[in-house]
Write a protein that holds these residues in place. Structure first.
Motif, PDB file in Angstrom:
ATOM      1  N   ALA A  10     -35.287   8.675  24.450  1.00  0.00           N
ATOM      2  CA  ALA A  10     -36.018   9.213  25.603  1.00  0.00           C
ATOM      3  C   ALA A  10     -36.346  10.677  25.319  1.00  0.00           C
ATOM      4  O   ALA A  10     -35.548  11.390  24.706  1.00  0.00           O
ATOM      5  CB  ALA A  10     -35.173   9.098  26.865  1.00  0.00           C
ATOM      6  N   ILE A  11     -37.532  11.113  25.756  1.00  0.00           N
ATOM      7  CA  ILE A  11     -37.977  12.489  25.529  1.00  0.00           C
ATOM      8  C   ILE A  11     -38.200  13.177  26.867  1.00  0.00           C
ATOM      9  O   ILE A  11     -39.184  12.904  27.562  1.00  0.00           O
ATOM     10  CB  ILE A  11     -39.311  12.546  24.741  1.00  0.00           C
ATOM     11  CG1 ILE A  11     -39.312  11.609  23.534  1.00  0.00           C
ATOM     12  CG2 ILE A  11     -39.646  13.995  24.362  1.00  0.00           C
ATOM     13  CD1 ILE A  11     -38.510  12.036  22.365  1.00  0.00           C
ATOM     14  N   VAL A  12     -37.286  14.077  27.252  1.00  0.00           N
ATOM     15  CA  VAL A  12     -37.436  14.868  28.477  1.00  0.00           C
ATOM     16  C   VAL A  12     -38.385  16.016  28.162  1.00  0.00           C
ATOM     17  O   VAL A  12     -38.100  16.831  27.286  1.00  0.00           O
ATOM     18  CB  VAL A  12     -36.070  15.414  28.965  1.00  0.00           C
ATOM     19  CG1 VAL A  12     -36.264  16.333  30.158  1.00  0.00           C
ATOM     20  CG2 VAL A  12     -35.125  14.274  29.307  1.00  0.00           C
ATOM     21  N   GLY A  13     -39.524  16.036  28.833  1.00  0.00           N
ATOM     22  CA  GLY A  13     -40.532  17.056  28.554  1.00  0.00           C
ATOM     23  C   GLY A  13     -41.660  16.517  27.690  1.00  0.00           C
ATOM     24  O   GLY A  13     -42.421  17.275  27.101  1.00  0.00           O
ATOM     25  N   ALA A  14     -41.767  15.193  27.612  1.00  0.00           N
ATOM     26  CA  ALA A  14     -42.891  14.584  26.896  1.00  0.00           C
ATOM     27  C   ALA A  14     -44.183  15.058  27.553  1.00  0.00           C
ATOM     28  O   ALA A  14     -44.217  15.322  28.750  1.00  0.00           O
ATOM     29  CB  ALA A  14     -42.784  13.062  26.954  1.00  0.00           C
ATOM     30  N   SER A  15     -45.240  15.166  26.748  1.00  0.00           N
ATOM     31  CA  SER A  15     -46.487  15.731  27.260  1.00  0.00           C
ATOM     32  C   SER A  15     -47.691  14.927  26.782  1.00  0.00           C
ATOM     33  O   SER A  15     -47.668  14.355  25.693  1.00  0.00           O
ATOM     34  CB  SER A  15     -46.622  17.179  26.766  1.00  0.00           C
ATOM     35  OG  SER A  15     -47.884  17.711  27.109  1.00  0.00           O
ATOM     36  N   GLU A  35     -38.265   3.290  19.304  1.00  0.00           N
ATOM     37  CA  GLU A  35     -38.752   2.967  20.649  1.00  0.00           C
ATOM     38  C   GLU A  35     -38.654   4.272  21.437  1.00  0.00           C
ATOM     39  O   GLU A  35     -37.571   4.845  21.554  1.00  0.00           O
ATOM     40  CB  GLU A  35     -37.854   1.920  21.317  1.00  0.00           C
ATOM     41  CG  GLU A  35     -38.099   0.509  20.875  1.00  0.00           C
ATOM     42  CD  GLU A  35     -37.197  -0.459  21.627  1.00  0.00           C
ATOM     43  OE1 GLU A  35     -37.164  -0.405  22.886  1.00  0.00           O
ATOM     44  OE2 GLU A  35     -36.510  -1.236  20.953  1.00  0.00           O
ATOM     45  N   VAL A  36     -39.786   4.727  21.978  1.00  0.00           N
ATOM     46  CA  VAL A  36     -39.830   6.022  22.642  1.00  0.00           C
ATOM     47  C   VAL A  36     -40.061   5.842  24.138  1.00  0.00           C
ATOM     48  O   VAL A  36     -40.900   5.042  24.556  1.00  0.00           O
ATOM     49  CB  VAL A  36     -40.928   6.923  22.015  1.00  0.00           C
ATOM     50  CG1 VAL A  36     -41.018   8.248  22.738  1.00  0.00           C
ATOM     51  CG2 VAL A  36     -40.644   7.139  20.532  1.00  0.00           C
ATOM     52  N   TYR A  37     -39.304   6.599  24.926  1.00  0.00           N
ATOM     53  CA  TYR A  37     -39.376   6.547  26.386  1.00  0.00           C
ATOM     54  C   TYR A  37     -39.698   7.955  26.895  1.00  0.00           C
ATOM     55  O   TYR A  37     -38.799   8.768  27.085  1.00  0.00           O
ATOM     56  CB  TYR A  37     -38.038   6.059  26.967  1.00  0.00           C
ATOM     57  CG  TYR A  37     -37.701   4.655  26.535  1.00  0.00           C
ATOM     58  CD1 TYR A  37     -37.923   3.585  27.399  1.00  0.00           C
ATOM     59  CD2 TYR A  37     -37.202   4.380  25.266  1.00  0.00           C
ATOM     60  CE1 TYR A  37     -37.633   2.280  27.008  1.00  0.00           C
ATOM     61  CE2 TYR A  37     -36.922   3.083  24.866  1.00  0.00           C
ATOM     62  CZ  TYR A  37     -37.141   2.045  25.741  1.00  0.00           C
ATOM     63  OH  TYR A  37     -36.865   0.756  25.348  1.00  0.00           O
ATOM     64  N   PRO A  38     -41.007   8.258  27.079  1.00  0.00           N
ATOM     65  CA  PRO A  38     -41.381   9.597  27.552  1.00  0.00           C
ATOM     66  C   PRO A  38     -40.949   9.818  29.005  1.00  0.00           C
ATOM     67  O   PRO A  38     -41.012   8.892  29.821  1.00  0.00           O
ATOM     68  CB  PRO A  38     -42.912   9.605  27.449  1.00  0.00           C
ATOM     69  CG  PRO A  38     -43.312   8.336  26.787  1.00  0.00           C
ATOM     70  CD  PRO A  38     -42.162   7.399  26.868  1.00  0.00           C
ATOM     71  N   ASP A  61     -29.647   1.416  28.155  1.00  0.00           N
ATOM     72  CA  ASP A  61     -29.256   1.303  26.742  1.00  0.00           C
ATOM     73  C   ASP A  61     -29.996   2.288  25.828  1.00  0.00           C
ATOM     74  O   ASP A  61     -30.109   2.063  24.631  1.00  0.00           O
ATOM     75  CB  ASP A  61     -29.448  -0.131  26.248  1.00  0.00           C
ATOM     76  CG  ASP A  61     -30.908  -0.591  26.297  1.00  0.00           C
ATOM     77  OD1 ASP A  61     -31.742   0.066  26.969  1.00  0.00           O
ATOM     78  OD2 ASP A  61     -31.216  -1.606  25.651  1.00  0.00           O
ATOM     79  N   ILE A  62     -30.455   3.394  26.387  1.00  0.00           N
ATOM     80  CA  ILE A  62     -31.075   4.451  25.580  1.00  0.00           C
ATOM     81  C   ILE A  62     -30.002   5.029  24.649  1.00  0.00           C
ATOM     82  O   ILE A  62     -28.895   5.313  25.080  1.00  0.00           O
ATOM     83  CB  ILE A  62     -31.647   5.565  26.498  1.00  0.00           C
ATOM     84  CG1 ILE A  62     -32.788   5.040  27.368  1.00  0.00           C
ATOM     85  CG2 ILE A  62     -32.071   6.786  25.698  1.00  0.00           C
ATOM     86  CD1 ILE A  62     -34.035   4.654  26.620  1.00  0.00           C
ATOM     87  N   ASP A  63     -30.354   5.198  23.363  1.00  0.00           N
ATOM     88  CA  ASP A  63     -29.388   5.704  22.385  1.00  0.00           C
ATOM     89  C   ASP A  63     -29.272   7.227  22.395  1.00  0.00           C
ATOM     90  O   ASP A  63     -28.218   7.779  22.095  1.00  0.00           O
ATOM     91  CB  ASP A  63     -29.792   5.267  20.970  1.00  0.00           C
ATOM     92  CG  ASP A  63     -29.808   3.760  20.815  1.00  0.00           C
ATOM     93  OD1 ASP A  63     -28.835   3.102  21.235  1.00  0.00           O
ATOM     94  OD2 ASP A  63     -30.800   3.231  20.272  1.00  0.00           O
ATOM     95  N   ARG A  88     -25.266  10.799  24.369  1.00  0.00           N
ATOM     96  CA  ARG A  88     -25.846  11.456  23.188  1.00  0.00           C
ATOM     97  C   ARG A  88     -27.090  12.230  23.611  1.00  0.00           C
ATOM     98  O   ARG A  88     -28.089  11.639  24.008  1.00  0.00           O
ATOM     99  CB  ARG A  88     -26.184  10.422  22.125  1.00  0.00           C
ATOM    100  CG  ARG A  88     -24.933   9.668  21.668  1.00  0.00           C
ATOM    101  CD  ARG A  88     -25.256   8.595  20.693  1.00  0.00           C
ATOM    102  NE  ARG A  88     -25.229   9.199  19.354  1.00  0.00           N
ATOM    103  CZ  ARG A  88     -25.703   8.597  18.278  1.00  0.00           C
ATOM    104  NH1 ARG A  88     -26.266   7.423  18.357  1.00  0.00           N
ATOM    105  NH2 ARG A  88     -25.622   9.176  17.110  1.00  0.00           N
ATOM    106  N   LEU A  89     -27.012  13.563  23.495  1.00  0.00           N
ATOM    107  CA  LEU A  89     -28.094  14.435  23.936  1.00  0.00           C
ATOM    108  C   LEU A  89     -28.494  15.365  22.787  1.00  0.00           C
ATOM    109  O   LEU A  89     -27.641  15.878  22.063  1.00  0.00           O
ATOM    110  CB  LEU A  89     -27.655  15.261  25.143  1.00  0.00           C
ATOM    111  CG  LEU A  89     -27.073  14.479  26.337  1.00  0.00           C
ATOM    112  CD1 LEU A  89     -26.661  15.448  27.440  1.00  0.00           C
ATOM    113  CD2 LEU A  89     -28.056  13.450  26.858  1.00  0.00           C
ATOM    114  N   TRP A  90     -29.794  15.564  22.654  1.00  0.00           N
ATOM    115  CA  TRP A  90     -30.345  16.390  21.578  1.00  0.00           C
ATOM    116  C   TRP A  90     -31.233  17.461  22.189  1.00  0.00           C
ATOM    117  O   TRP A  90     -32.135  17.152  22.962  1.00  0.00           O
ATOM    118  CB  TRP A  90     -31.180  15.501  20.661  1.00  0.00           C
ATOM    119  CG  TRP A  90     -31.647  16.176  19.422  1.00  0.00           C
ATOM    120  CD1 TRP A  90     -32.651  17.113  19.338  1.00  0.00           C
ATOM    121  CD2 TRP A  90     -31.167  15.978  18.099  1.00  0.00           C
ATOM    122  NE1 TRP A  90     -32.809  17.497  18.027  1.00  0.00           N
ATOM    123  CE2 TRP A  90     -31.908  16.814  17.248  1.00  0.00           C
ATOM    124  CE3 TRP A  90     -30.173  15.154  17.550  1.00  0.00           C
ATOM    125  CZ2 TRP A  90     -31.693  16.856  15.884  1.00  0.00           C
ATOM    126  CZ3 TRP A  90     -29.964  15.211  16.195  1.00  0.00           C
ATOM    127  CH2 TRP A  90     -30.712  16.050  15.376  1.00  0.00           C
TER     128      TRP A  90
END
Length: 123
Positions: A10-15, A35-38, A61-63, A88-90
């Motif tokens: 998952a991408i927090v701040g996807a644009s 697999e991307v989840y904006p 189930d987001i990794d 798990r946070l990046w």
């Protein structure tokens, strides 16, 4: 952080803006087969993918959740992510802070601060 078993990100701040890192990261990870989840409260779709308004809408189930937002925005999402059980946070360069690091460290979260997900997934 080990990324070999990561599939759903998952991408927090996807644009929608192709010039912004929130879009470049989405495109980069898609091109590598993830697999991307904006996540962006103002977008319906990003790069043709359904966009989520909030992490509460994500599948459980987001990794990995990648943050591409300023720390003052990210901290509220981090608190919510921890409550929801994401482990798990990046944090992309510029998205982390001492406050965020203390929060994740004290809640048993695996994290990376200041490394670029696009570089780290190139290996």
């Amino acid at each position: 952080m080990e990324l070999s078993n990561v599939k759903k990100i998952a991408i927090v701040g996807a644009s929608e803006d192709k010039r912004k890192y929130g879009n470049k990261i989405v495109r980069d990870l898609l091109s590598k087969g993830f697999e991307v989840y904006p996540i962006n409260p103002r977008s319906e779709t990003i790069e043709g993918i359904k966009c989520y308004r909030d992490i509460e809408e994500l599948p459980k189930d987001i990794d990995l959740i990648v943050f591409v937002v300023p720390p003052e925005i990210g901290i509220q999402v981090v608190e919510k992510a921890i409550r929801m059980g994401f482990k798990r946070l990046w944090f992309q360069p510029g998205a982390g802070s001492k406050q965020i690091e203390d929060l994740v460290k004290n809640n048993g979260v695996e994290y990376s601060i200041g490394r670029c997900i696009m570089i780290e997934t190139s290996y």
